[in-house]
Write a protein that holds these residues in place. Sequence first.
Motif, short mmCIF file in Angstrom:
data_model
loop_
_atom_site.label_atom_id
_atom_site.label_comp_id
_atom_site.label_asym_id
_atom_site.label_seq_id
_atom_site.Cartn_x
_atom_site.Cartn_y
_atom_site.Cartn_z
N THR A 31 5.41 -3.11 5.07
CA THR A 31 4.31 -4.14 5.50
C THR A 31 2.60 -2.64 6.45
OG1 THR A 31 5.32 -3.54 8.11
CG2 THR A 31 6.29 -5.64 6.77
N THR A 32 2.44 -3.54 6.91
CA THR A 32 0.78 -3.54 6.87
C THR A 32 1.01 -2.48 8.11
OG1 THR A 32 -0.47 -4.78 6.73
CG2 THR A 32 -1.38 -3.46 7.70
N PRO A 33 1.91 -2.64 9.45
CA PRO A 33 2.32 -1.87 10.25
C PRO A 33 3.04 -0.14 9.83
CG PRO A 33 2.45 -4.13 11.09
CD PRO A 33 2.44 -3.94 9.23
N VAL A 34 3.70 -0.46 9.19
CA VAL A 34 4.49 0.64 8.95
C VAL A 34 3.68 1.22 8.12
CG1 VAL A 34 6.78 1.69 7.44
CG2 VAL A 34 6.55 -0.26 9.04
N ALA A 35 2.81 1.10 7.52
CA ALA A 35 1.93 1.52 5.80
C ALA A 35 0.62 2.52 6.88
CB ALA A 35 1.57 0.38 5.91
N HIS A 72 3.76 -7.82 -0.75
CA HIS A 72 4.18 -6.42 -0.20
C HIS A 72 3.10 -5.28 -0.29
CE1 HIS A 72 7.71 -7.89 2.31
NE2 HIS A 72 8.10 -8.48 1.72
N GLY A 73 3.06 -5.44 -1.24
CA GLY A 73 2.06 -4.21 -2.23
C GLY A 73 0.90 -4.87 -1.00
N LYS A 74 0.20 -6.22 -1.08
CA LYS A 74 -1.21 -5.98 -0.82
C LYS A 74 -1.00 -6.36 1.09
CE LYS A 74 -2.83 -10.16 -3.32
NZ LYS A 74 -2.98 -12.20 -2.97
N ALA A 75 -0.23 -6.10 1.46
CA ALA A 75 0.41 -5.72 3.09
C ALA A 75 0.54 -4.66 3.17
CB ALA A 75 1.40 -6.58 3.65
N VAL A 76 0.64 -3.28 2.29
CA VAL A 76 0.35 -1.93 2.74
C VAL A 76 -0.71 -1.63 1.86
CG1 VAL A 76 1.56 0.25 2.04
CG2 VAL A 76 3.06 -1.38 2.00
N ARG A 77 -1.71 -1.84 0.98
CA ARG A 77 -3.04 -1.46 0.66
C ARG A 77 -3.80 -1.68 1.79
NH1 ARG A 77 -4.74 2.00 -2.35
NH2 ARG A 77 -5.14 2.95 0.75
N ARG A 78 -3.14 -2.71 2.39
CA ARG A 78 -4.22 -2.68 3.81
C ARG A 78 -4.30 -1.70 5.08
NH1 ARG A 78 -3.81 -8.15 2.55
NH2 ARG A 78 -1.30 -8.56 4.31
N GLY A 79 -2.97 -1.18 5.16
CA GLY A 79 -2.94 -0.41 5.94
C GLY A 79 -2.81 1.54 5.47
N LEU A 80 -3.11 0.95 4.27
CA LEU A 80 -3.35 2.98 4.02
C LEU A 80 -4.53 3.29 3.65
CD1 LEU A 80 -0.91 2.75 0.70
CD2 LEU A 80 -0.68 3.38 3.40
#
Length: 277
Positions: A31-35, A72-80
């Motif tokens: 998820t974005t927050p965890v990323a 989920h990859g899109k969500a993580v990408r937004r947080g890195l």
Amino acid sequence: MSVTGKSKALTVPDIAARKSGIPLTCLTAYTTPVAKLVDPHCDIVLVGDSVGMVLHGLPSTLTVTLEMMILHGKAVRRGLQRALMVVDMPFGSYEESPEQAFRNAACLMAETGCAAVKLEGGENMASTIRFLTARGIPVMAHLGLTPQAINVFGGYRVQGRSEGAARVRNDALMVADAGAFAIVLEKIPEALARQITEDVAIPTIGIGASAACDGQILVVDDMLGLFGDFRPKFVKRYAELGQTAEAAVKVYAQEVRERRFPGSDHVFNDTPALSKE
């Protein structure tokens, strides 16, 4: 090693250059927050197919789809901003042929913006790894206990014991020669992980392997203690957030039932009276 301030985004060559250097710190995120939480402290963030079990309640990773990994990859990408993002190729998306693997890996990279993909398998996947890397897709390999093959292994058992050690070592040599930039070694004997780390010229990343590996990875929910009844030997709990969260929910429920929440600080006062016209 914790990183403070803004740092440039890490690349596949940056990770490969860390062989025998400062150990690579790796965690999963879905998820974005965890990323955002793990990004300043991690070198690699893996969007693992473990998302199926961790977030979707599935019994294994076998029914995870490419669409789930993209979401989920899109969500993580937004947080890195700094960490290298790697996305797992789900079961059935790459085993049929190198061409199938390329189509799906290219889709994952285009849709999520990840820097690399991870796939499971050793000698049997070497030709696929070579095919992908020759076409611009960096590959992280995964050996030892490969969760997508649990039906073959008969469960989540330690791999590479006795006569199995030679097979896992040969797999490592084969995927390194095929062009993988790093290898995840999961649930294998410590001595074997140490030997493979010495034998290959690319970084090894352990999970239930050895401190001698060039890096370590854990599922973030496991190391934060979000699952109270899941305690594999290779996971160290750095927090017990599940217990903290459950206690908070219990207090919340009690305050709602006793009409102590919301209190005066949580409501809007001085609202003009509604007109009757």
